[in-house]
Design an enzyme around this catalytic site. Sequence first.
Site, short mmCIF file in Angstrom:
data_model
loop_
_atom_site.label_atom_id
_atom_site.label_comp_id
_atom_site.label_asym_id
_atom_site.label_seq_id
_atom_site.Cartn_x
_atom_site.Cartn_y
_atom_site.Cartn_z
N GLY A 194 -2.67 3.79 7.53
CA GLY A 194 -2.85 4.99 8.72
C GLY A 194 -2.63 4.88 10.21
N SER A 197 0.82 -0.91 -0.13
CA SER A 197 -0.05 0.07 -0.01
C SER A 197 1.25 1.26 -0.15
CB SER A 197 -0.96 0.04 0.87
OG SER A 197 -1.78 0.80 1.63
N LEU A 198 0.77 2.30 -0.46
CA LEU A 198 1.13 3.74 0.12
C LEU A 198 1.61 3.91 1.39
CD1 LEU A 198 2.24 6.44 -1.30
CD2 LEU A 198 -0.65 6.97 -1.21
N TYR A 199 0.56 4.09 2.10
CA TYR A 199 0.64 4.11 3.43
C TYR A 199 -0.04 3.19 4.21
CZ TYR A 199 -3.39 6.71 3.81
OH TYR A 199 -4.43 8.12 3.71
N HIS A 206 3.26 2.89 -5.58
CA HIS A 206 1.67 3.39 -5.01
C HIS A 206 1.08 2.20 -5.43
CE1 HIS A 206 -2.03 5.65 -6.93
NE2 HIS A 206 -1.87 6.41 -5.57
N ASP A 211 -2.45 -16.27 2.33
CA ASP A 211 -2.36 -17.34 1.84
C ASP A 211 -3.13 -17.28 0.01
OD1 ASP A 211 -2.09 -18.31 4.03
OD2 ASP A 211 -4.04 -18.82 4.68
N LYS A 267 -1.54 -1.11 -5.08
CA LYS A 267 -1.83 -1.75 -3.63
C LYS A 267 -2.65 -2.93 -3.75
CE LYS A 267 -2.35 3.40 -3.48
NZ LYS A 267 -3.32 3.81 -4.18
#
Length: 641
Positions: A210, A206-208, A301, A308, A303
């Site tokens: 939260g 992911s980008l980040y 960037h 599994d 995602k």
Amino acid sequence: MAARKRKARAMAAGGAALWGRLSAWLPRGRLGLAALLGRLSDRLSRGRDRRARSSGEELAMFRSVLPYFACVHLALVIQIRLWTGKGILAIVDPCRVLALAAALPLPAWSLAGKQKFHYKEFLHLSLHRSSWLLLAPLLTPPVPVITAPPCTLCPEGAHRFQWIRNLVPEFGISSSHVKVLSSPAEFYELLKVQIKAAKQRMVMASLYLGTGLLEQELVYCLEETLEKSLQAKGSSDLRVSILLDYTRGSRGRKNSRTMLIPLLQRFPDQVRVSLFHTPNLRGLLRLLIPERFNETIGLQHIKVYLFDDNVILSGANLSDLYFTNRQDRYVLLQDSPEIADFFTELVDAIGDVSLQLQQDDTVQMMEGMVHPYQGDKVAYCEIAKRKVMEVINSARTRQELLHAKTFHSSQPGSSLLSQQGSQASGSLKPEPDTWIYPLIQMKPFGIQIDEMVTETLLTEAERDARIYLTTGYFNLTQAYMDLILGTRAEYRILLASPEVNGFFGAKGVAGAIPAAYVYIEQQFYSEVCCLQQQERVQLQEYSRAGWTFHAKGLWLYLAGSDLPCLTLIGSPNFGYRSVHRDLEAQVAIVTENKALQQQLHQEQEQLYLCSGVVSTSTFEQPSRYVKLWVKLVTPLIKNFF
């Protein structure tokens, strides 16, 4: 003197007429290959230029270099002055110049077989076909010609997209393994369920991550699952790999790193956190650009969330907004071990060239690895490209062998007993009716697969086909805009209205970003109107009270079909950043199954139902007012957001 003026006026009129004819003759789209080559063939067959007709080598050469312009947009614009009495200035780009040089007879042009104009009277630059065309490979990186051999492994309907497997691995699955999600809440609940059920691996890119309560709950789920796996076996086989962006994940005192350090401290042998740092942010630039603005140089960037053998593809980040009221797209691929293996290897490859988060909140590179911003940039990018391409090519080889094995085992001469034994044991998988193609775009490393495939899809879309394209940030590359305006399919482009833009209401300079997107949208709409293509190319703005819009992707409806047969879903926004700056990944899903096509159609309809059609009056609204300084600055900074 009077005779000279009359001659000058005649030449000016002739030059204007000539340019008008040439503009009409050449396809507007940079990739109108079929039309352009067809016109070249017609021109040669009519025998208007014996020299061109007898020079088959030059036409072959032209065909060979044309794909360079089919996949790479040249931002360079050169000026050609048509020499007339007063001089007519025409602006064209290199691919038109080369097409012009290759197509028109030399040394003379013919207009309706009546008037002839020597080329030196019109071209300030002497365009000799052979020498200019041979420069094409130097102007743009070579792009392999995509060819699709006759397909014997897949049904006829999907045959037209089989060329994608020449670039990336092709994964055939049953449509029953594909589930399309529609809401942020559904996405969040699925993440928690999958985390709790994982037994062997969890890979999250992911980008980040939260820092809110919902994100903390995800971390608790990870911790709980890891703890249970240790208690069950003593030494757990469960591995967790998390890939984030370094600059975005390090923003603020409380950030993605501080959220994940407890996991690293408690499960050091099972958890890996990699932070990708773009090689383009280095030296003085890295020292001068402040936090948050440094993210404009380049990001991780991608995602992808896999547990599994289950894979979730999305454009959503791991943040509370994306779990509540920020609309995105999500698709779950269940029981797909080959696809899960591919994305595991891809994330591992990027992780290997990323900074590794340590238990004390420091970072360091793996032993023997070139540093992304302290080491040699060229060496770093070459290593990164090699690692990623090894993942792609090895997966391609495995899938080709699997296809061949499946094909031979299904032949009439194969063992009936072995097939019956497989059915009895329940190991025989359902016949694939859906194909997954992972598309990777990492321009900093010289990988442009997603760009090539997207441009080809836009180019090859037939007349009366419909393409629904959506992006949360409407800032298309020039190549994509030219294709949309120059090809034959119908387009319905969904974008965010200013009120649902993620930057709406932001403090400081970022607060002006929605206005910049309005300005870009207005410019594109003006060009659509100028070309009188409002019926074929339609813009629609997503608007929903209390929500923001982040959905991106594409749905392709073939001519005469009410359901899509292909969709693109993942992280790219179709903008300059996605193509040139960031690391991106999405998948092309091709299906012949009507039930899955209906799922994709309903997803598209649900998004477009919350939109209104853009018209001239749209930009007359007070909320669409763009300040002068924003108009002046936007062309300078549009490649950074």
